[in-house]
Design a protein around this motif. Structure first.
Motif, short mmCIF file in Angstrom:
data_model
loop_
_atom_site.label_atom_id
_atom_site.label_comp_id
_atom_site.label_asym_id
_atom_site.label_seq_id
_atom_site.Cartn_x
_atom_site.Cartn_y
_atom_site.Cartn_z
N GLU A 174 2.36 9.65 -5.80
CA GLU A 174 3.08 10.90 -5.62
C GLU A 174 3.88 11.12 -6.88
OE1 GLU A 174 5.06 12.66 -1.71
OE2 GLU A 174 6.57 11.24 -2.77
N LEU A 175 4.56 10.18 -7.46
CA LEU A 175 5.65 10.28 -8.42
C LEU A 175 4.85 10.64 -9.65
CD1 LEU A 175 7.99 7.23 -7.67
CD2 LEU A 175 8.71 9.60 -7.71
N GLU A 176 3.75 10.11 -9.96
CA GLU A 176 3.04 10.47 -11.02
C GLU A 176 2.56 11.77 -11.10
OE1 GLU A 176 0.10 7.36 -11.32
OE2 GLU A 176 1.20 5.80 -12.01
N GLY A 177 2.34 12.29 -9.92
CA GLY A 177 1.69 13.67 -9.78
C GLY A 177 2.61 14.85 -9.99
N GLN A 204 6.88 6.18 7.64
CA GLN A 204 7.18 7.60 7.22
C GLN A 204 6.55 8.63 7.55
OE1 GLN A 204 6.62 4.65 5.83
NE2 GLN A 204 8.72 4.30 4.96
N GLU A 205 5.35 8.49 8.25
CA GLU A 205 4.42 9.57 8.78
C GLU A 205 5.50 10.33 9.74
OE1 GLU A 205 1.84 10.19 7.23
OE2 GLU A 205 2.04 8.13 6.24
N ARG A 206 6.10 9.72 10.59
CA ARG A 206 6.92 10.40 11.50
C ARG A 206 7.84 11.64 11.19
NH1 ARG A 206 9.24 7.00 15.12
NH2 ARG A 206 8.86 5.04 14.19
N PHE A 207 8.29 11.39 9.62
CA PHE A 207 9.04 12.48 9.07
C PHE A 207 8.16 13.33 8.47
CE2 PHE A 207 12.29 9.19 9.57
CZ PHE A 207 13.24 9.77 10.12
N LEU A 208 6.77 13.07 8.29
CA LEU A 208 5.86 13.98 7.47
C LEU A 208 5.05 14.88 8.68
CD1 LEU A 208 4.46 11.58 5.05
CD2 LEU A 208 6.11 13.24 4.73
N ALA A 209 5.06 14.57 9.92
CA ALA A 209 4.37 15.30 10.73
C ALA A 209 5.05 16.46 11.19
CB ALA A 209 4.31 14.52 12.00
N GLU A 251 0.80 -1.12 -0.06
CA GLU A 251 -0.04 0.08 0.01
C GLU A 251 0.91 1.23 -0.12
OE1 GLU A 251 1.23 -0.20 4.19
OE2 GLU A 251 0.69 -1.53 2.57
N LEU A 252 2.05 1.08 0.60
CA LEU A 252 2.91 2.37 0.65
C LEU A 252 3.55 2.53 -0.71
CD1 LEU A 252 4.49 4.61 1.95
CD2 LEU A 252 6.22 2.95 2.76
N GLN A 253 3.83 1.23 -1.38
CA GLN A 253 4.43 1.40 -2.76
C GLN A 253 3.42 2.47 -3.63
OE1 GLN A 253 5.86 -2.01 -5.04
NE2 GLN A 253 6.06 -3.08 -3.21
N ALA A 254 1.95 2.03 -3.59
CA ALA A 254 1.04 2.71 -4.43
C ALA A 254 0.82 4.11 -4.10
CB ALA A 254 -0.33 1.98 -4.15
N ARG A 255 1.22 4.47 -2.78
CA ARG A 255 1.16 5.80 -2.43
C ARG A 255 2.09 6.84 -2.95
NH1 ARG A 255 1.19 6.31 3.84
NH2 ARG A 255 1.15 8.59 3.17
N LEU A 256 3.41 5.93 -2.93
CA LEU A 256 4.47 6.55 -3.74
C LEU A 256 4.61 6.68 -4.85
CD1 LEU A 256 7.25 4.68 -1.28
CD2 LEU A 256 7.15 7.08 -1.39
N ARG A 257 3.86 5.57 -5.67
CA ARG A 257 3.86 5.66 -7.15
C ARG A 257 2.90 6.63 -7.61
NH1 ARG A 257 2.79 0.91 -7.55
NH2 ARG A 257 4.99 0.39 -7.78
N PRO A 281 7.39 14.65 -0.82
CA PRO A 281 7.88 14.35 0.70
C PRO A 281 7.82 12.85 0.94
CG PRO A 281 5.67 15.46 0.28
CD PRO A 281 6.28 15.50 -1.09
N LEU A 282 6.80 12.34 0.38
CA LEU A 282 6.53 11.09 1.05
C LEU A 282 7.71 9.86 0.40
CD1 LEU A 282 4.87 8.70 2.36
CD2 LEU A 282 3.77 8.20 0.18
N LEU A 283 8.36 10.41 -0.68
CA LEU A 283 9.59 9.61 -1.02
C LEU A 283 10.69 9.76 -0.11
CD1 LEU A 283 11.23 7.89 -3.17
CD2 LEU A 283 11.44 9.71 -4.42
#
Length: 381
Positions: free
Chosen positions: A231-234, A302-307, A223-229, A248-250
């Motif tokens: 983000e990259l497509e955006g 990953q959320e610890r670095f996004l907060a 599921e994290l792979q899907a979120r990263l992909r 930021p997620l990458l």
């Protein structure tokens, strides 16, 4: 001493004036070469993805591929157009990996702890010395090739055999003193040799290990792979070193991988557990509260670095102070770009053995246990 030519390198040498000059020269040379880092990483990343694609969807050991391409990145920074042939470089990258593995064997480490054992036959030591000779022969050959291809040496700009003169913005040109804008060069022959060894080992094995850990963790988190992909497509175009703010997620994925599995964990700073004194100076205990919530969680968070207010400054996978890794910026950029390009083109699926184990294997570099992965293309080449 055998591995470092008597302590002439950055990693193991003592902080004498020669060592300080060597360190300054390496830092300055890497900074000078940083201007061409973006295009170089994109080119090397494309070649990495092409090799991964050449396997079709057959399970493969990604570490061998990562090791070769991280080694190629260092070679291009060091030598520019005079980068050695791919077959020669692949054999050298294999030598570096084997050298670190043999050096980490308990039978070899015991020779430092118990000197009397050196009088006994040691197959591990013989193998280590053989690998060191291979390493040194390769490095000296590249230095000679670079010198021959330089202006004013053996026939001017074309050098011997028609080699073009290497660009002045290469790392080796700066360390040889051919770049007037770089400080610290030229280095003495032993320190020049060992500076290149440090750059190759530090920039190959540790970066490849971190990239392998990132893939291993993502195999457990589709599921994290899907979120990263997504983000990259955006964003428009492939990821570059300057895109950390747009992705930021990458960036958080790279940071969390380095937090959980720093490639060289013994290089981290330590702290005093109780009040003590050293050479008549007081040393205060510094046991404070932990910087990370659930720090030993095996699944990346990953959320610890996004907060907001994330303690990013507490992440020190490359050490700090005088012993910090001079190639930290390169390693972080390489991980960011390579992982982004891989996820942009492939869906990562476990090989026949299922998702890999996440316990590190002991050694000089903290590696993930061997595993196989299927690279399923997400888009046409």
């Amino acid at each position: 001493s055998l591995v470092s030519q008597g302590g002439q390198d950055l990693a193991l040498g003592g902080p004498c004036p020669g060592w300080q000059r060597q360190r300054g020269a390496v830092r300055g040379a890497l900074a000078r070469a940083g201007g061409r880092l973006g295009p170089l990483l994109w080119l090397q990343g494309r070649e990495l993805c092409e090799e991964l694609r050449s396997h079709g969807q057959a399970p493969l050991d990604p570490f061998e591929v990562f090791t070769f391409h991280t080694c190629s990145t260092i070679a291009r920074l060091l030598f520019g157009d005079l980068v050695p042939p791919a077959g020669e470089l692949r054999a050298f990258s294999h030598c570096l990996g084997e050298l670190l593995q043999v050096w980490g064997l308990s039978s070899v480490q015991a020779l430092d702890l118990l000197p009397p054992l050196r009088a006994l036959p040691s197959p591990g030591l013989r193998k280590l010395l053989q690998l060191v000779r291979h390493r040194d022969t390769f490095v000296e050959a590249q230095i000679r090739r670079h010198r021959v291809g330089s202006p004013g040496e053996l026939g001017g700009s074309q050098g011997s055999g028609g080699c073009p003169s290497p660009p002045g913005d290469t790392v080796l040109a700066a360390l040889l003193g051919h770049d007037p804008g770089a400080r610290g060069g030229p280095l003495s022959p032993p320190r020049l040799h060992m500076a290149l060894v440090d750059l190759f080992i530090g920039g190959t094995e540790t970066t490849a290990a971190a990239l392998g850990w990132a893939v291993a963790f993502l195999l457990h988190r589709p599921e994290l792979q899907a979120r990263l992909r997504a983000e990259l497509e955006g964003v428009q175009g492939p990821p570059g070193p300057g895109d950390t703010g747009r992705l930021p997620l990458l960036q958080a994925t790279v940071s969390e991988t380095l937090r959980l599995r720093p490639p060289a964990p013994l290089g981290l700073p330590h702290r005093a557990l109780r009040h003590t004194r050293y050479q008549d100076r007081p040393v205060q205990a510094s046991v404070g509260e932990g910087r990370w919530e659930e720090p030993l969680r095996t699944s990346p968070d990953q959320e610890r670095f996004l907060a907001p207010g994330a303690p990013s400054r507490s992440l020190l996978p490359f050490g700090c102070g005088a012993r910090s890794c001079p190639g930290e910026g390169l390693a972080r950029a390489e991980l960011f770009v390579f992982l982004g390009l891989i996820l942009r083109e492939f869906r990562l699926e476990p090989g026949p053995g299922g998702p890999p184990g996440l316990r590190g294997s002991p050694g000089t570099v903290l590696r993930c246990p061997p595993f196989r992965v299927r690279m399923v293309p997400c888009q046409p080449p």
